[in-house]
Design a protein around this motif. Structure first.
Motif, short mmCIF file in Angstrom:
data_model
loop_
_atom_site.label_atom_id
_atom_site.label_comp_id
_atom_site.label_asym_id
_atom_site.label_seq_id
_atom_site.Cartn_x
_atom_site.Cartn_y
_atom_site.Cartn_z
N LYS A 228 -8.85 -1.65 0.34
CA LYS A 228 -8.80 -0.77 1.26
C LYS A 228 -8.57 -2.04 2.72
O LYS A 228 -8.46 -1.46 3.22
CB LYS A 228 -10.46 -0.16 0.68
CG LYS A 228 -10.25 0.36 2.13
CD LYS A 228 -11.88 1.48 2.23
CE LYS A 228 -11.66 2.16 2.80
NZ LYS A 228 -10.88 2.50 4.41
N LYS A 229 -9.11 -2.99 2.81
CA LYS A 229 -9.37 -3.51 4.09
C LYS A 229 -8.00 -4.29 4.23
O LYS A 229 -7.16 -3.96 5.17
CB LYS A 229 -10.07 -4.68 3.83
CG LYS A 229 -10.29 -5.24 5.03
CD LYS A 229 -11.04 -6.82 5.34
CE LYS A 229 -11.86 -6.61 4.53
NZ LYS A 229 -13.00 -8.59 4.80
N LYS B 172 -5.12 -3.11 2.55
CA LYS B 172 -3.85 -1.79 2.75
C LYS B 172 -4.12 -0.58 4.30
O LYS B 172 -3.18 -0.52 4.69
CB LYS B 172 -4.30 -0.75 1.73
CG LYS B 172 -3.32 -1.09 0.86
CD LYS B 172 -3.61 -0.48 -0.72
CE LYS B 172 -2.50 -1.13 -1.95
NZ LYS B 172 -2.63 -0.37 -3.00
N ASP B 173 -5.19 -0.80 4.67
CA ASP B 173 -5.76 0.10 6.03
C ASP B 173 -4.86 -1.01 7.23
O ASP B 173 -4.29 -0.32 7.89
CB ASP B 173 -7.15 0.40 6.52
CG ASP B 173 -7.81 1.17 5.06
OD1 ASP B 173 -6.91 1.76 4.62
OD2 ASP B 173 -9.09 1.57 4.92
N LYS B 174 -5.44 -2.19 6.75
CA LYS B 174 -4.83 -3.10 8.19
C LYS B 174 -3.34 -3.57 8.51
O LYS B 174 -2.65 -2.65 9.41
CB LYS B 174 -5.48 -4.37 7.88
CG LYS B 174 -5.01 -5.93 9.50
CD LYS B 174 -5.70 -5.00 10.48
CE LYS B 174 -7.07 -5.79 10.53
NZ LYS B 174 -7.77 -4.96 12.09
N GLY C 250 -1.12 -0.78 7.13
CA GLY C 250 -0.80 0.82 7.31
C GLY C 250 -0.75 0.44 8.20
O GLY C 250 0.32 0.91 9.19
N TYR C 251 -1.88 0.01 9.26
CA TYR C 251 -1.82 0.06 10.91
C TYR C 251 -0.63 -0.57 11.21
O TYR C 251 0.01 -0.62 12.46
CB TYR C 251 -3.50 -0.16 11.34
CG TYR C 251 -3.55 -0.02 13.16
CD1 TYR C 251 -3.92 0.59 13.25
CD2 TYR C 251 -3.56 -1.23 13.61
CE1 TYR C 251 -3.77 1.41 14.69
CE2 TYR C 251 -3.38 -1.60 15.12
CZ TYR C 251 -3.59 -0.14 15.50
OH TYR C 251 -3.71 0.47 16.95
#
Length: 102
Positions: free
Chosen positions: A51-52, A54-56, A58-59
């Motif tokens: 999650k960490k 993919k979120d970073k 993605g941003y």
């Protein structure tokens, strides 16, 4: 050679060319600087790590590909188990992404 073998062989070549970064904190730092073109995530990464990353990514609009397990990734680049690998080279990143999308 199947797709996985070609990917692991390509990662080894990329490592010898000095175009890989490994380790969660190092890769996240390079993602923030936007110096990596692709991030590879081991299929057996923890859900928190996944999650960490993919979120970073993605941003910052950096593609993430989930691939082999941590031991295969580590062996491909001549190191111990690796969960996260960042690819600096645009050319290698495109080739790896194309290989994974087949």
């Amino acid at each position: 050679m199947n797709k996985d073998q070609r990917l692991l062989s390509l990662l080894g070549l990329c490592q010898r060319a000095g175009q890989l970064i490994t380790g969660e904190e190092l890769v996240l730092g390079e993602v923030r600087k936007q110096t990596v073109k692709l991030v590879l995530l081991a299929s057996d990464a923890s859900s928190n790590t996944e999650k960490k990353i993919k979120d970073k990514c993605g941003y910052y609009k950096i593609p993430v590909c989930v691939t082999s397990d941590r031991y295969a990734l580590g062996q491909a680049i001549g190191k111990e188990a690796r969960v996260i690998i960042g690819v600096r080279s645009e050319g290698f990143a495109k080739k790896i992404a194309a290989l994974l999308s087949q």
